[in-house]
Design an enzyme around this catalytic site. Structure first.
Site, PDB file in Angstrom:
ATOM      1  N   HIS A  64     -19.771 -27.934 -62.370  1.00  0.00           N
ATOM      2  CA  HIS A  64     -19.283 -27.575 -61.038  1.00  0.00           C
ATOM      3  C   HIS A  64     -20.304 -27.964 -59.969  1.00  0.00           C
ATOM      4  O   HIS A  64     -19.933 -28.453 -58.884  1.00  0.00           O
ATOM      5  CB  HIS A  64     -19.014 -26.071 -60.986  1.00  0.00           C
ATOM      6  CG  HIS A  64     -18.528 -25.589 -59.660  1.00  0.00           C
ATOM      7  ND1 HIS A  64     -19.035 -24.465 -59.050  1.00  0.00           N
ATOM      8  CD2 HIS A  64     -17.603 -26.088 -58.805  1.00  0.00           C
ATOM      9  CE1 HIS A  64     -18.431 -24.284 -57.895  1.00  0.00           C
ATOM     10  NE2 HIS A  64     -17.573 -25.252 -57.707  1.00  0.00           N
ATOM     11  N   GLU A  67     -19.991 -31.611 -59.244  1.00  0.00           N
ATOM     12  CA  GLU A  67     -18.833 -31.848 -58.372  1.00  0.00           C
ATOM     13  C   GLU A  67     -19.237 -31.720 -56.910  1.00  0.00           C
ATOM     14  O   GLU A  67     -18.896 -32.569 -56.076  1.00  0.00           O
ATOM     15  CB  GLU A  67     -17.720 -30.851 -58.708  1.00  0.00           C
ATOM     16  CG  GLU A  67     -16.548 -30.850 -57.744  1.00  0.00           C
ATOM     17  CD  GLU A  67     -15.981 -29.475 -57.514  1.00  0.00           C
ATOM     18  OE1 GLU A  67     -15.859 -29.052 -56.332  1.00  0.00           O
ATOM     19  OE2 GLU A  67     -15.668 -28.787 -58.507  1.00  0.00           O
ATOM     20  N   HIS A  68     -19.991 -30.684 -56.590  1.00  0.00           N
ATOM     21  CA  HIS A  68     -20.469 -30.489 -55.216  1.00  0.00           C
ATOM     22  C   HIS A  68     -21.405 -31.613 -54.784  1.00  0.00           C
ATOM     23  O   HIS A  68     -21.293 -32.145 -53.674  1.00  0.00           O
ATOM     24  CB  HIS A  68     -21.217 -29.161 -55.109  1.00  0.00           C
ATOM     25  CG  HIS A  68     -20.339 -27.973 -54.911  1.00  0.00           C
ATOM     26  ND1 HIS A  68     -20.416 -27.170 -53.791  1.00  0.00           N
ATOM     27  CD2 HIS A  68     -19.357 -27.445 -55.686  1.00  0.00           C
ATOM     28  CE1 HIS A  68     -19.526 -26.197 -53.886  1.00  0.00           C
ATOM     29  NE2 HIS A  68     -18.878 -26.331 -55.035  1.00  0.00           N
ATOM     30  N   GLU A 138     -27.523 -27.485 -52.109  1.00  0.00           N
ATOM     31  CA  GLU A 138     -26.199 -27.342 -52.699  1.00  0.00           C
ATOM     32  C   GLU A 138     -26.157 -26.269 -53.770  1.00  0.00           C
ATOM     33  O   GLU A 138     -25.113 -25.679 -54.013  1.00  0.00           O
ATOM     34  CB  GLU A 138     -25.717 -28.682 -53.259  1.00  0.00           C
ATOM     35  CG  GLU A 138     -24.218 -28.785 -53.402  1.00  0.00           C
ATOM     36  CD  GLU A 138     -23.470 -28.525 -52.105  1.00  0.00           C
ATOM     37  OE1 GLU A 138     -22.321 -28.022 -52.171  1.00  0.00           O
ATOM     38  OE2 GLU A 138     -24.007 -28.810 -51.018  1.00  0.00           O
ATOM     39  N   GLU A 145     -20.491 -19.742 -52.765  1.00  0.00           N
ATOM     40  CA  GLU A 145     -19.099 -19.799 -53.222  1.00  0.00           C
ATOM     41  C   GLU A 145     -18.835 -18.720 -54.258  1.00  0.00           C
ATOM     42  O   GLU A 145     -17.786 -18.063 -54.240  1.00  0.00           O
ATOM     43  CB  GLU A 145     -18.797 -21.179 -53.811  1.00  0.00           C
ATOM     44  CG  GLU A 145     -17.364 -21.360 -54.269  1.00  0.00           C
ATOM     45  CD  GLU A 145     -17.092 -22.748 -54.816  1.00  0.00           C
ATOM     46  OE1 GLU A 145     -16.266 -22.873 -55.750  1.00  0.00           O
ATOM     47  OE2 GLU A 145     -17.692 -23.713 -54.308  1.00  0.00           O
TER      48      GLU A 145
END
Length: 265
Positions: A64, A67-68, A138, A145
């Site tokens: 994940h 992905e960012h 990030e 998130e």
């Protein structure tokens, strides 16, 4: 009927005016291209057959996190966030998601800006630029998130189900990632998250386990030529599709009632 070069026409309903073609690039990337002369928006989606089930031990949430990171910058387009800015400035939107066995990236854009949008998009998978500064920022974004997800009953129930499943099956993993799982714990184990990230991309982001869809105004031949120019440079490392034998739950994990006692304070 499929041609020897990997092209095949796709059957469609009679009232569908769009044209479809499946192609396979020299690097084994499969693509479905769709021509719609009447559209004023073009779009693309890339699915990579790797998700959080493949997170390495000790770095939960790495798929994940990657992905960012791919949205940030590439060697060809080194200005951070220039991809997202380009898409939004030309009438489009972009997003991505990571699931158990897949990571999917997608965008739409006004038709006449598709070529550069695709070029920027393709660089995610060719030469992403994962700078140390962006890595730290990030990780914090991923952590934020997750903090937001903690307030959602859907996310809480999903994680509870994973927590109650077998520890020997990857469904049990925590796939979102936090500052703790991506920075604190890896550092305690002597792991460099950025190096883990780059290695994960190098090993798993192989063209032969990717599937692309491009929807555009141009003819099928024009779209095919565009896709071949932009995506053939993605490396094919010969990555096999991953299989996860076994079951997430056995009898000991089933038929449980979970309750929460509310504090009287």
């Amino acid at each position: 009927m499929e041609a020897s070069n990997g092209e095949s026409e796709i059957f469609k309903p009679r009232n569908d005016k769009r044209e479809y073609r499946r192609i396979v690039l020299p690097n084994s990337l499969e693509a479905l291209i769709i021509s719609d002369p009447e559209t004023d928006k073009s779009a693309a989606s890339m699915d990579v057959s790797v998700g959080y089930f493949s997170d390495p031990e000790g770095v939960e949430g790495l798929a994940h996190f990657l992905e960012h990171m791919l949205f940030y910058a590439s060697e060809k387009y080194p200005v951070e966030d220039s991809y997202s800015k380009y898409i939004t400035e030309h009438g489009g939107s972009t997003n991505a998601f990571t699931s158990m066995k897949h990571t999917n990236y997608y965008f739409d854009i006004n038709t006449k800006f598709l070529e550069e949008g695709l070029d920027r998009f393709a660089q995610f998978f060719i030469k992403p630029l994962m700078s140390p500064d962006a890595t730290i920022r990030e990780i914090k974004a991923v952590d934020s998130e997750n903090q937001k997800n903690l307030l959602s009953d859907i996310w809480r129930m999903d994680q509870l189900q994973k927590h109650l499943s077998s520890k020997n099956y990857p469904y049990h993993k925590f796939g979102t990632g936090t500052w703790d799982t991506l920075e604190v714990k890896p550092r305690e184990k002597g792991l460099d998250t950025r190096l883990e990230l780059m290695g994960f991309h190098e090993v798993n982001y192989s063209a032969n386990i990717m599937h692309l869809v491009v929807y555009a105004k141009e003819t099928l031949d024009e779209i095919q030529a565009l896709v071949e120019r932009k995506f053939t440079d993605i490396k094919n490392t010969g990555r096999s599709y991953l299989h996860f034998p076994g079951e997430p739950c056995s009898s000991e994990h089933l038929q449980k009632i979970i309750t929460k006692l509310l504090s009287k304070e």
